[in-house]
Design a protein around this motif. Structure first.
Motif, short mmCIF file in Angstrom:
data_model
loop_
_atom_site.label_atom_id
_atom_site.label_comp_id
_atom_site.label_asym_id
_atom_site.label_seq_id
_atom_site.Cartn_x
_atom_site.Cartn_y
_atom_site.Cartn_z
N UNK A 32 15.84 63.21 56.95
CA UNK A 32 16.79 63.68 57.97
C UNK A 32 17.73 62.55 58.35
N UNK A 33 18.92 62.88 58.85
CA UNK A 33 19.82 61.81 59.29
C UNK A 33 19.11 60.88 60.28
N UNK A 34 19.35 59.59 60.11
CA UNK A 34 18.65 58.61 60.95
C UNK A 34 19.49 58.06 62.08
N UNK A 35 20.80 58.10 61.92
CA UNK A 35 21.61 57.23 62.76
C UNK A 35 22.77 57.92 63.47
N UNK A 36 22.69 59.23 63.63
CA UNK A 36 23.79 59.95 64.25
C UNK A 36 23.80 59.79 65.77
N UNK A 86 30.55 55.25 63.21
CA UNK A 86 31.79 54.63 62.74
C UNK A 86 32.35 55.17 61.43
N UNK A 87 31.49 55.56 60.48
CA UNK A 87 31.98 55.96 59.16
C UNK A 87 33.04 57.06 59.18
N UNK A 88 32.85 58.15 59.93
CA UNK A 88 33.87 59.20 59.92
C UNK A 88 35.23 58.77 60.46
#
Length: 128
Positions: A32-36, A86-88
């Motif tokens: 599952x996503x870890x860092x949202x 930050x990525x998006x």
């Protein structure tokens, strides 16, 4: 993060340690996503761009261990805190691609004693 950023994510408690290589999860393995969400206390959000695969990875790591993570991920950058993710908000440097806005998958990079859980984002192609 992407080509080997460090930060192990103990689900729910978020303890992060360093890691080492860029690879998708094994077939049939999903994380599952870890860092949202916001990083746990004592950790900060870091990201890195992998130009070879045109992806951005982000994770939470202990800032006091950044020097160690940078050995495996020279492009590791601490987020300025403007965005939770930050990525998006980072535009791909590759011609014909947009921002790293598409969540791709979550991977664990490294080894059993030295690893990182990282959310990876890809940049979609855009019309010029």
């Amino acid at each position: 993060l992407v080509s080997g950023v460090a930060a192990s994510h103990m689900r729910g408690h978020g303890e992060h340690t360093a890691g080492g290589f860029f690879a998708a999860p094994a077939p049939g393995v999903t994380y599952p996503p870890c860092c949202e969400k916001a990083c746990p206390e004592g950790q900060a959000k870091y990201y890195s761009i992998n130009k070879l695969f045109n992806m951005c990875g982000e994770s939470c790591i202990d800032p006091s261990k950044q020097w160690l993570y940078k050995i495996f991920e020279p492009g590791l950058t601490r987020s300025n805190g403007t965005y939770l993710n930050p990525c998006p908000h980072i535009k791909s440097a590759s011609a014909g691609y947009g921002y790293y806005s598409e969540y791709s998958y979550t991977a664990v990079h490294g080894w059993s004693f030295f690893n990182v859980t990282v959310d990876l984002y890809k940049a979609p192609k855009v019309s010029l």
